[in-house]
Design a protein around this motif. Structure first.
Motif, PDB file in Angstrom:
ATOM      1  N   TYR A   1       9.953  11.898 -44.804  1.00  0.00           N
ATOM      2  CA  TYR A   1      10.828  12.662 -43.920  1.00  0.00           C
ATOM      3  C   TYR A   1       9.987  13.551 -43.011  1.00  0.00           C
ATOM      4  CZ  TYR A   1      15.155  11.636 -46.529  1.00  0.00           C
ATOM      5  OH  TYR A   1      16.240  11.025 -47.105  1.00  0.00           O
ATOM      6  N   LYS A   2      10.519  13.815 -41.839  1.00  0.00           N
ATOM      7  CA  LYS A   2       9.944  14.814 -40.942  1.00  0.00           C
ATOM      8  C   LYS A   2      11.034  15.814 -40.568  1.00  0.00           C
ATOM      9  CE  LYS A   2       6.340  11.918 -38.817  1.00  0.00           C
ATOM     10  NZ  LYS A   2       5.167  12.652 -39.327  1.00  0.00           N
ATOM     11  N   TYR A   3      10.642  17.088 -40.544  1.00  0.00           N
ATOM     12  CA  TYR A   3      11.558  18.134 -40.072  1.00  0.00           C
ATOM     13  C   TYR A   3      10.926  18.769 -38.847  1.00  0.00           C
ATOM     14  CZ  TYR A   3      15.246  21.562 -40.066  1.00  0.00           C
ATOM     15  OH  TYR A   3      16.348  22.297 -39.701  1.00  0.00           O
ATOM     16  N   ARG A   4      11.654  18.740 -37.722  1.00  0.00           N
ATOM     17  CA  ARG A   4      11.117  19.196 -36.441  1.00  0.00           C
ATOM     18  C   ARG A   4      11.729  20.537 -36.058  1.00  0.00           C
ATOM     19  NH1 ARG A   4      11.641  13.455 -36.033  1.00  0.00           N
ATOM     20  NH2 ARG A   4       9.633  12.475 -35.512  1.00  0.00           N
ATOM     21  N   ILE A   5      10.850  21.448 -35.635  1.00  0.00           N
ATOM     22  CA  ILE A   5      11.269  22.798 -35.252  1.00  0.00           C
ATOM     23  C   ILE A   5      10.763  23.111 -33.856  1.00  0.00           C
ATOM     24  CG2 ILE A   5      10.940  25.263 -35.738  1.00  0.00           C
ATOM     25  CD1 ILE A   5      10.909  24.597 -38.675  1.00  0.00           C
ATOM     26  N   ASN A   6      11.660  23.588 -33.013  1.00  0.00           N
ATOM     27  CA  ASN A   6      11.284  24.100 -31.696  1.00  0.00           C
ATOM     28  C   ASN A   6      11.262  25.619 -31.737  1.00  0.00           C
ATOM     29  OD1 ASN A   6      10.960  21.716 -30.311  1.00  0.00           O
ATOM     30  ND2 ASN A   6      13.078  21.616 -29.636  1.00  0.00           N
ATOM     31  N   THR A   7      10.233  26.199 -31.178  1.00  0.00           N
ATOM     32  CA  THR A   7      10.155  27.657 -31.113  1.00  0.00           C
ATOM     33  C   THR A   7      10.597  28.180 -29.746  1.00  0.00           C
ATOM     34  OG1 THR A   7       7.802  27.424 -30.574  1.00  0.00           O
ATOM     35  CG2 THR A   7       8.369  27.837 -32.874  1.00  0.00           C
TER      36      THR A   7
ATOM     37  N   ASP B   1       2.782  22.389 -27.574  1.00  0.00           N
ATOM     38  CA  ASP B   1       3.878  23.152 -26.966  1.00  0.00           C
ATOM     39  C   ASP B   1       4.444  24.220 -27.903  1.00  0.00           C
ATOM     40  OD1 ASP B   1       5.232  21.624 -28.814  1.00  0.00           O
ATOM     41  OD2 ASP B   1       6.594  20.678 -27.385  1.00  0.00           O
ATOM     42  N   GLY B   2       3.834  24.366 -29.092  1.00  0.00           N
ATOM     43  CA  GLY B   2       4.284  25.381 -30.033  1.00  0.00           C
ATOM     44  C   GLY B   2       5.301  24.892 -31.044  1.00  0.00           C
TER      45      GLY B   2
ATOM     46  N   TYR C   1      15.429  21.737 -34.804  1.00  0.00           N
ATOM     47  CA  TYR C   1      16.041  23.030 -35.095  1.00  0.00           C
ATOM     48  C   TYR C   1      15.349  24.094 -34.252  1.00  0.00           C
ATOM     49  CZ  TYR C   1      17.214  27.183 -37.938  1.00  0.00           C
ATOM     50  OH  TYR C   1      17.632  28.418 -38.376  1.00  0.00           O
ATOM     51  N   TYR C   2      16.125  24.788 -33.433  1.00  0.00           N
ATOM     52  CA  TYR C   2      15.570  25.876 -32.620  1.00  0.00           C
ATOM     53  C   TYR C   2      15.473  27.120 -33.483  1.00  0.00           C
ATOM     54  CZ  TYR C   2      15.532  29.735 -29.263  1.00  0.00           C
ATOM     55  OH  TYR C   2      15.235  30.898 -28.590  1.00  0.00           O
ATOM     56  N   PHE C   3      14.234  27.551 -33.743  1.00  0.00           N
ATOM     57  CA  PHE C   3      13.970  28.712 -34.590  1.00  0.00           C
ATOM     58  C   PHE C   3      13.184  29.710 -33.757  1.00  0.00           C
ATOM     59  CE2 PHE C   3      11.877  30.982 -38.147  1.00  0.00           C
ATOM     60  CZ  PHE C   3      12.983  31.208 -38.954  1.00  0.00           C
ATOM     61  N   TYR C   4      13.817  30.814 -33.411  1.00  0.00           N
ATOM     62  CA  TYR C   4      13.239  31.720 -32.422  1.00  0.00           C
ATOM     63  C   TYR C   4      12.237  32.708 -33.004  1.00  0.00           C
ATOM     64  CZ  TYR C   4      17.109  34.567 -34.209  1.00  0.00           C
ATOM     65  OH  TYR C   4      17.987  35.227 -35.027  1.00  0.00           O
ATOM     66  N   HIS C   5      12.137  32.801 -34.333  1.00  0.00           N
ATOM     67  CA  HIS C   5      11.149  33.700 -34.926  1.00  0.00           C
ATOM     68  C   HIS C   5       9.748  33.077 -34.848  1.00  0.00           C
ATOM     69  CE1 HIS C   5      14.181  36.407 -36.580  1.00  0.00           C
ATOM     70  NE2 HIS C   5      14.851  35.345 -36.991  1.00  0.00           N
ATOM     71  N   LYS C   6       8.743  33.906 -34.693  1.00  0.00           N
ATOM     72  CA  LYS C   6       7.368  33.426 -34.661  1.00  0.00           C
ATOM     73  C   LYS C   6       6.970  32.941 -36.051  1.00  0.00           C
ATOM     74  CE  LYS C   6       2.648  34.798 -33.400  1.00  0.00           C
ATOM     75  NZ  LYS C   6       2.448  33.568 -32.611  1.00  0.00           N
ATOM     76  N   LEU C   7       6.323  31.780 -36.102  1.00  0.00           N
ATOM     77  CA  LEU C   7       5.922  31.180 -37.368  1.00  0.00           C
ATOM     78  C   LEU C   7       4.407  30.997 -37.421  1.00  0.00           C
ATOM     79  CD1 LEU C   7       8.670  28.407 -37.624  1.00  0.00           C
ATOM     80  CD2 LEU C   7       8.491  30.431 -39.087  1.00  0.00           C
TER      81      LEU C   7
END
Length: 252
Positions: A112-118, A180-181, A129-135
């Motif tokens: 599985y892959k889980y993709r997150i956009n910052t 791209d972060g 998943y758009y996650f606006y907190h800095k990771l």
């Protein structure tokens, strides 16, 4: 005779892979089975390699089905199926397998892959998943290393599920950061518990935000308590990307 079909689908508008009772949404299994039955002219049921949850996608998944006689042209059947299926479900290929081959139980690994956009991106709304907190990916990867020391993942399983064991053998788990972060979590194991990947991701997001140290995941796993782990990450970011078999054991 038994056949495997390789499929991909965008799960956004479906209630998961499994066929659902009337009035409880549309399962991908139902859509594919009905399309296949229309072509074959008798009731068909396809059995998938896994039962993805509502809103979860698959780039590569296999399903098997049985026929009373050989399919003369699997490529033509594939084309006919795709002409009946909606745009968000595709059949890549159909091929014969041994009669005892099973799409789910013969599989030896799933990825599985889980993709997150910052940053907000309307073109990735359905598949990340758009996650606006800095990771910070570094402590998240330290947590991955700890995760791979264990086999019992009851703490990441949906409660009140009918499973005989919570044992899963993780082959690899890692976070990768793109230029791209955006971030991608990749995990592979012989099997996964229901909601397991999304619960792991939710827990690691807390680690990446600095809400807990990576070592805390050890306490969570050993507690075997779902209430100790993080919130389940949104389904839209999760994609089944690969299912592996020992092909010599299942091809005719």
């Amino acid at each position: 005779m038994r056949y495997f079909a390789e499929l991909s689908y965008l799960g956004t508008r479906y209630s998961g892979w499994q066929s659902q009772p009337e009035g409880q949404g549309l399962g991908i299994q139902q859509v594919v089975s009905e399309a296949l039955g229309t072509i074959m002219r008798y009731n068909m049921t396809v059995t998938g390699a896994g039962r993805t949850d509502a809103g979860v996608h698959a780039e590569k998944i296999f399903a098997h089905f049985d026929t009373g006689m050989p399919i003369e042209d699997p490529g033509n059947l594939c084309r006919r199926l795709n002409s009946l299926l909606p745009a968000d479900i595709a059949v890549k290929r159909i091929f014969p397998v041994r009669d005892d081959a099973h799409a789910r139980f013969s599989a030896v690994m799933r990825e599985y892959k889980y993709r997150i956009n910052t940053s907000k991106d309307p073109f990735r709304t359905d598949t990340s998943y758009y996650f606006y907190h800095k990771l910070d990916a570094a402590p998240m990867n330290r947590a991955c290393a700890i995760l791979m020391e264990y086999e019992d993942f009851q703490c990441f399983s949906k409660v009140h599920t009918d499973v005989k064991t919570f044992i899963c053998h993780i082959e690899y788990a890692r976070w990768d950061e793109n230029p791209d972060g955006s971030l991608v979590f990749t995990i592979a194991a012989d099997r996964f518990l229901r909601n397991m990947v999304r619960a792991i991701v939710g827990t690691m997001l807390d680690i990446g935000r600095g809400k807990m140290p990576p070592e805390k995941i050890r306490d969570i796993i050993e507690s075997k308590d779902r209430c100790r782990s993080g919130m389940s990450a949104e389904a839209r970011g999760l994609t089944l990307t690969d299912v592996k078999y020992i092909w010599d054991d299942i091809l005719p």
